[in-house]
Design an enzyme around this catalytic site. Structure first.
Site, PDB file in Angstrom:
ATOM      1  N   SER A  81     -40.156  32.549 -10.297  1.00  0.00           N
ATOM      2  CA  SER A  81     -39.983  31.291  -9.578  1.00  0.00           C
ATOM      3  C   SER A  81     -39.118  30.335 -10.382  1.00  0.00           C
ATOM      4  O   SER A  81     -39.132  30.363 -11.624  1.00  0.00           O
ATOM      5  CB  SER A  81     -41.370  30.668  -9.369  1.00  0.00           C
ATOM      6  OG  SER A  81     -41.251  29.337  -8.958  1.00  0.00           O
ATOM      7  N   TYR A 102     -50.126  28.045 -12.773  1.00  0.00           N
ATOM      8  CA  TYR A 102     -49.340  28.958 -11.923  1.00  0.00           C
ATOM      9  C   TYR A 102     -48.006  29.289 -12.589  1.00  0.00           C
ATOM     10  O   TYR A 102     -47.627  30.457 -12.732  1.00  0.00           O
ATOM     11  CB  TYR A 102     -49.092  28.341 -10.540  1.00  0.00           C
ATOM     12  CG  TYR A 102     -48.004  29.062  -9.770  1.00  0.00           C
ATOM     13  CD1 TYR A 102     -48.214  30.360  -9.302  1.00  0.00           C
ATOM     14  CD2 TYR A 102     -46.755  28.474  -9.552  1.00  0.00           C
ATOM     15  CE1 TYR A 102     -47.206  31.044  -8.618  1.00  0.00           C
ATOM     16  CE2 TYR A 102     -45.746  29.143  -8.878  1.00  0.00           C
ATOM     17  CZ  TYR A 102     -45.979  30.429  -8.418  1.00  0.00           C
ATOM     18  OH  TYR A 102     -44.976  31.107  -7.761  1.00  0.00           O
ATOM     19  N   LYS A 152     -46.202  32.925 -14.262  1.00  0.00           N
ATOM     20  CA  LYS A 152     -44.877  33.494 -13.981  1.00  0.00           C
ATOM     21  C   LYS A 152     -44.099  33.673 -15.283  1.00  0.00           C
ATOM     22  O   LYS A 152     -43.450  34.700 -15.491  1.00  0.00           O
ATOM     23  CB  LYS A 152     -44.097  32.596 -13.010  1.00  0.00           C
ATOM     24  CG  LYS A 152     -44.658  32.617 -11.601  1.00  0.00           C
ATOM     25  CD  LYS A 152     -44.577  34.014 -10.977  1.00  0.00           C
ATOM     26  CE  LYS A 152     -45.337  34.129  -9.677  1.00  0.00           C
ATOM     27  NZ  LYS A 152     -45.431  35.489  -9.143  1.00  0.00           N
TER      28      LYS A 152
END
Ligand code: NAD
Ligand code: UD1
Length: 339
Positions: free
Chosen positions: A126, A150, A154
């Site tokens: 992302s 989050y 990643k």
């Protein structure tokens, strides 16, 4: 038997659109999903739209026995790994669940792939790994920093893949950094089905347009941007999905580890997005200015040239198509796949 691609999280928003594009490009595939954030219906629709059948396994990517079973039943030569959780605010409330699902999931998958001698992977990363941009547009070599669990899953996921490649350069690993995927399949039959109140701008706006919510909340109009509202690189989910098909080129032997931005290179502000969706809907959508959302940045958009040069891929669908398709999906499915 022809090579088969395993798509984890295949029933989700990006997964289902990518499964459709893979089928249209002539690939064989098998999908895996535990339906924690999706419904079996999405892949049934894909089967109807493509008129093609493919096996779907209901189960968890952390279930290594199930992964082994899939590899023993299908000649899987490459994996596209979408399965994971993606809500930033939720990740701050449930960090352990995010580390478990996103990182244990990745590790289980890599262990089984290694065991089975399958070393071709595409990983959903992302633009969140760029954190607060130091300059724009963002190239793949921009500094990386993350501010929430989050994003950290990643970045750690990317680092796991870098370490794996350093130890065994026969892996072909493609890290795709998505900017802001929006829109839906042009048929309006496949789209994003957020659970509860949407966190992201476009699903919230389409729910306002369909009367499910009262007005759009604009989070901040005092950013250092042309109109004061946040600027993002919105990309049509169909373009994004086609980026995965193009990225499979990097599964050729000796390709190694590659990183690509998937974005358009064009930023739009929140107010520009409201205008664009208003045009698609045919009337002005109501909005109110709210305070900034904690953790948001002013502007974020990609330098997409590397993917164009090396993969021959670039986004083709414009903002008008993104809004028209998002609205068509919302109209046909006010309650998502449960309609
Ligand atoms: P999504 O929630 O629609 O899809 C994820 C799918 O994975 C869902 O179908 C869910 O049921 C499934 N899943 C979750 N955990 C699983 C598990 N342990 N085992 C099996 N299946 C599991 O999300 P999406 O928007 O399609 O995102 C796909 C990937 O892309 C995610 O990894 C996400 O972090 C990443 N990503 C998404 C965006 C975005 O804006 N949508 C941006 C950047 C990166
Ligand atoms: C968010 C996540 C990001 C994730 C991406 C895709 C945060 C901080 N970032 O990105 O990690 O990869 O979603 O899932 O959550 N906005 C409003 N009103 C709304 C919603 C959003 O004004 O109701 C604004 C935001 O302030 C931002 C823009 O719209 O300027 C886009 O927001 P959003 O769709 O949530 O995406 P990001 O914040 O870019």
């Amino acid at each position: 038997m022809a090579d088969t691609i395993l798509v984890t999280g295949g029933a989700g928003y990006i997964g289902s659109h990518t499964v459709l594009e893979l089928l249209e490009a002539g690939y064989k595939l098998v999908a895996l999903d535990n339906y924690s954030h999706s419904y079996p219906k999405s892949l049934e629709v894909v089967k109807e739209l493509t008129n093609q059948a493919f096996p779907v396994y209901e189960g968890d990517v952390r279930d290594k026995d199930l992964l082994q079973q899939i590899f023993s039943q299908h000649p899987v030569t490459g994996v596209i790994h979408f399965a994971g959780f993606k809500a930033v605010a939720e990740s701050t409330q449930q960090p352990l669940a995010y580390y478990d699902n996103n990182l244990v999931g990745l590790l289980c998958l890599l262990e089984v792939m290694e065991e089975q001698g399958c070393k071709n992977l595409i990983f959903s990363s992302s633009a969140t790994v760029y954190g607060q941009p130091t300059h724009l547009p963002l190239g793949e070599d921009a500094p990386l920093s993350v501010t929430n669990p989050y994003g950290r899953t990643k970045l750690i996921g990317e680092n796991i893949l870098r370490d794996l490649y350093a130890q065994d350069p026969t892996w072909n690993l493609v890290l795709l950094r998505y900017f802001n995927p929006i829109g839906a399949h042009p048929s309006g039959r496949l789209g994003e089905d957020p659970q509860g109140v949407p966190n992201n701008l476009v699903p919230y706006m389409t729910q306002v347009a369909s009367g499910l919510r009262d007005h759009i909340r604009v989070f901040g109009n005092d950013y250092d941007t042309p109109d004061g509202t946040g600027v993002r690189d919105y990309i049509h989910v169909v373009d994004l999905s086609r980026g995965h098909v193009a990225a499979m080129k990097k599964w050729a032997p000796g390709s190694g580890l590659s990183i690509y931005n998937l974005g358009t290179g064009q930023g739009y502000s929140v107010l520009e997005m409201i205008q664009a969706l208003s045009r698609a809907v045919g009337r002005d959508l109501p909005y109110k200015i709210y305070p900034r959302r904690p953790g948001d940045i002013a502007s974020c958009y990609a330098d997409p040239r590397k993917a164009q040069t090396e993969l021959g891929w670039s986004a083709q669908l414009d903002l008008e198509a993104m809004c028209r398709h998002a609205w068509s999906w919302q109209q046909q499915h006010p309650q998502g796949f449960q309609d």
